[in-house]
Design a protein around this motif. Structure first.
Motif: not given
Length: 234
Positions: A64-74
């Protein structure tokens, strides 16, 4: 060399005979559990159940803690470039996971020097790492306990064997068989439990390391985003 009809008949009936005698894998495990001394086998089984409970809880939490890191930063970069710092902070608050939490700590201090922002994110990342590894020490404990319980059963089984020899006054296979069986079965099951939990533990630590790497990457990227934002304002 030829196989006569009687041999063929015996071979064809062998699987059925094994099934009838053993009653399947469940019955085999049940029988070995009883033969291995229910007291020690119950302790080994309890270690497995508790260890798996912690493993499953950690796997669910980390997943549940894993997300789309690149999408969030963009998305953060777009909002910050537009001057919408509050929108970027809201996005981080509404996004689950340690990466978003670390980014939020950086955005809260967006107008402070880069050293202060980096120090704040680094400190908060340490807190997040501790949360990610929460419960892993218990899994390591169960990994250590399981074979120890098995070895304890081994010692008890050997003592039982020598007690039987002392009572009977003679040493033969039938006298020592019961104690030796307890010794070997408890050891086998203890090692199996430790191996199973170790595999889960390694998988969990792999996910933790991946999330830590994502937090470090996000921290570096966010510092660049904030740096460009500060230069634009100055």
């Amino acid at each position: 060399m030829t196989i006569d009809s009687a041999t063929m008949l015996m071979l064809s009936q062998l699987p059925e005979a094994l099934t009838d005698e053993s009653g399947g894998l469940h019955q085999i495990l049940k029988t070995k559990f009883i033969e291995g001394n229910p007291i020690f086998m119950s302790l080994v089984a309890l270690t497995l159940v508790l260890g798996l409970a912690f493993c499953i809880e950690r796997i669910i939490y980390l997943t549940l803690s894993s997300i789309d890191n690149r999408k969030l930063l963009d998305s953060i970069e777009k909002l910050v470039s537009e001057g919408d710092i509050e929108g970027a902070k809201t996005l981080c608050r509404e996004t689950r996971g340690p990466v978003a939490s670390v980014c939020y700590q950086g955005l809260v201090r967006v107008h402070e020097p880069a050293e202060s922002i980096e120090r704040s994110m680094s400190s908060y990342a340490s807190v997040q790492v501790a949360l990610l590894e929460k419960g892993c020490s218990w899994i390591k404990l169960f990994i250590a306990i399981a074979p120890s319980l098995g070895f304890l059963g081994t010692v008890i089984g050997m003592v039982m064997a020598f007690d039987n020899i002392q009572i009977v006054g003679d040493m033969n296979a039938s006298v020592v068989a019961e104690g030796m069986k307890v010794a070997l079965i408890t050891t086998i099951f203890g090692i199996i439990v430790a191996v199973v939990l170790q595999l889960f533990y390694n998988y969990i630590m792999t996910k933790v390391d991946r999330l830590v790497a994502q937090m470090e990457e996000a921290g570096i990227t966010l510092l660049d985003i904030i740096g460009r934002h500060q230069q634009k304002r100055s």
